[in-house]
Scaffold this active site. Structure first.
Site, mmCIF file in Angstrom:
data_model
loop_
_atom_site.group_PDB
_atom_site.id
_atom_site.type_symbol
_atom_site.label_atom_id
_atom_site.label_comp_id
_atom_site.label_asym_id
_atom_site.label_seq_id
_atom_site.Cartn_x
_atom_site.Cartn_y
_atom_site.Cartn_z
ATOM 1 N N ASN A 185 0.809 -1.145 -0.082
ATOM 2 C CA ASN A 185 0.030 -0.100 -0.161
ATOM 3 C C ASN A 185 0.723 1.346 0.042
ATOM 4 O O ASN A 185 0.168 2.253 -0.017
ATOM 5 C CB ASN A 185 -1.120 -0.038 1.065
ATOM 6 C CG ASN A 185 -0.412 0.024 2.534
ATOM 7 O OD1 ASN A 185 0.938 -0.281 2.721
ATOM 8 N ND2 ASN A 185 -0.939 0.444 3.455
ATOM 9 N N ARG A 232 -0.527 -3.535 6.791
ATOM 10 C CA ARG A 232 -0.575 -3.595 8.248
ATOM 11 C C ARG A 232 -1.573 -2.327 8.777
ATOM 12 O O ARG A 232 -2.096 -2.515 9.638
ATOM 13 C CB ARG A 232 0.663 -3.530 8.893
ATOM 14 C CG ARG A 232 1.280 -4.970 8.870
ATOM 15 C CD ARG A 232 2.597 -5.156 9.648
ATOM 16 N NE ARG A 232 3.510 -3.866 9.328
ATOM 17 C CZ ARG A 232 4.736 -3.684 10.090
ATOM 18 N NH1 ARG A 232 5.058 -4.495 11.090
ATOM 19 N NH2 ARG A 232 5.520 -2.578 9.588
ATOM 20 N N TYR A 242 19.521 -5.882 8.185
ATOM 21 C CA TYR A 242 18.757 -5.713 6.914
ATOM 22 C C TYR A 242 19.733 -6.450 5.767
ATOM 23 O O TYR A 242 18.968 -7.265 5.012
ATOM 24 C CB TYR A 242 18.686 -4.371 6.742
ATOM 25 C CG TYR A 242 17.975 -3.843 5.416
ATOM 26 C CD1 TYR A 242 16.638 -4.032 5.385
ATOM 27 C CD2 TYR A 242 18.469 -3.489 4.322
ATOM 28 C CE1 TYR A 242 15.696 -3.699 4.443
ATOM 29 C CE2 TYR A 242 17.874 -3.031 3.281
ATOM 30 C CZ TYR A 242 16.334 -3.348 3.336
ATOM 31 O OH TYR A 242 15.664 -2.930 2.047
ATOM 32 N N ILE A 252 7.551 1.229 -2.898
ATOM 33 C CA ILE A 252 7.765 0.191 -4.127
ATOM 34 C C ILE A 252 6.621 -0.630 -4.186
ATOM 35 O O ILE A 252 6.383 -1.150 -5.254
ATOM 36 C CB ILE A 252 9.154 -0.553 -3.770
ATOM 37 C CG1 ILE A 252 10.285 0.506 -3.874
ATOM 38 C CG2 ILE A 252 9.384 -1.524 -4.905
ATOM 39 C CD1 ILE A 252 11.585 -0.325 -3.481
#
Length: 240
Positions: free
Chosen positions: A17, A40, A146, A20
């Protein structure tokens, strides 16, 4: 290949939403596909089927898939895009900083492809696209969690290719560099300048430039590409 196979497919993009993910969802929508997104919080853009889901929770994902299947049919294209960052240097990185990022970015992709593969095996076709990052193979200070989660997606796609490649299912990784999104615009100006200096293209990507590659790798034209890592980074990674 007939056009019917190219359009009207059931597509699911996680974290679709904004940023990207939203650009990817819109790209498939423009292609004539039926597109669902997991999210979410926030709003669901028009034309997309929004299902609330937490990628760290298998039951929540199962419910989301069931809802999408009821509305659009079995998911033929799944894009694992949901991701978070908790950037900090190694010595300051807490256990939670590490496990939260890995559980969302890598664990989340595992849960998504596990649930998606059930329908794809029955259909004997499918496209799995995992959204990684140039950082996954290039590395970045402050992003051990990450980078580890994003490089892990490469092993996942390649193992999935070996497991399901004979059933008309492909699994590929798209690795964007720096993209003009909310996530990037929050970076300090000095950091943005130093990143720009290291990108041969001399600019950040637009989300649509990543989305176009994802849409293509999920098309019939790319049926013989699997286990690949496709950089969309303006030349930043070059072979990493």
């Amino acid at each position: 290949m007939s056009n019917e196979q190219q359009t009207g497919r059931s597509v699911l993009v996680t974290g679709g939403n904004r940023g990207i993910g939203l650009a990817i969802a819109k790209s498939f929508l423009a292609n004539g596909d039926k597109v669902a997104i997991t999210y979410r919080s926030g709003d669901v853009p028009e034309g997309l089927l929004g299902v609330k889901a937490d990628v760290t929770d298998a039951a929540s994902l199962d419910a989301a898939f069931t809802e999408v299947e009821a509305a659009h049919g079995p998911v033929e294209v799944v894009v694992a895009n949901a991701g978070i960052t908790r950037d900090t240097l190694l010595l300051r990185m807490s256990e939670d900083d590490f496990t939260d990022v890995v559980d969302t970015n890598l664990g989340g992709a595992f849960r998504v492809i596990k649930r998606a593969s059930k329908g794809m095996i029955r259909l004997r076709k499918g496209r799995v696209v995992l959204i990684s990052s140039v950082v996954g193979l290039y590395g970045s200070p402050g992003q051990i969690n990450y980078a580890a989660s994003k490089s892990g997606l490469v092993g996942m796609a390649r193992s999935l290719t070996r497991e399901l490649g004979s059933r008309g299912i492909t699994a590929n990784v798209v690795a964007p560099g720096f993209v003009n999104t909310d996530m990037t615009s929050e970076l300090p100006e000095d950091t943005q300048k130093s990143y720009l200096a290291s990108i041969p293209a001399g600019r950040f990507a637009e989300p649509e430039e990543v989305a176009n590659v994802v849409r293509w790798i999920a098309s019939d034209e790319a049926a013989y590409i699997s286990g690949a890592v496709i950089p969309v980074d303006g030349g930043l990674g070059m072979g990493h």
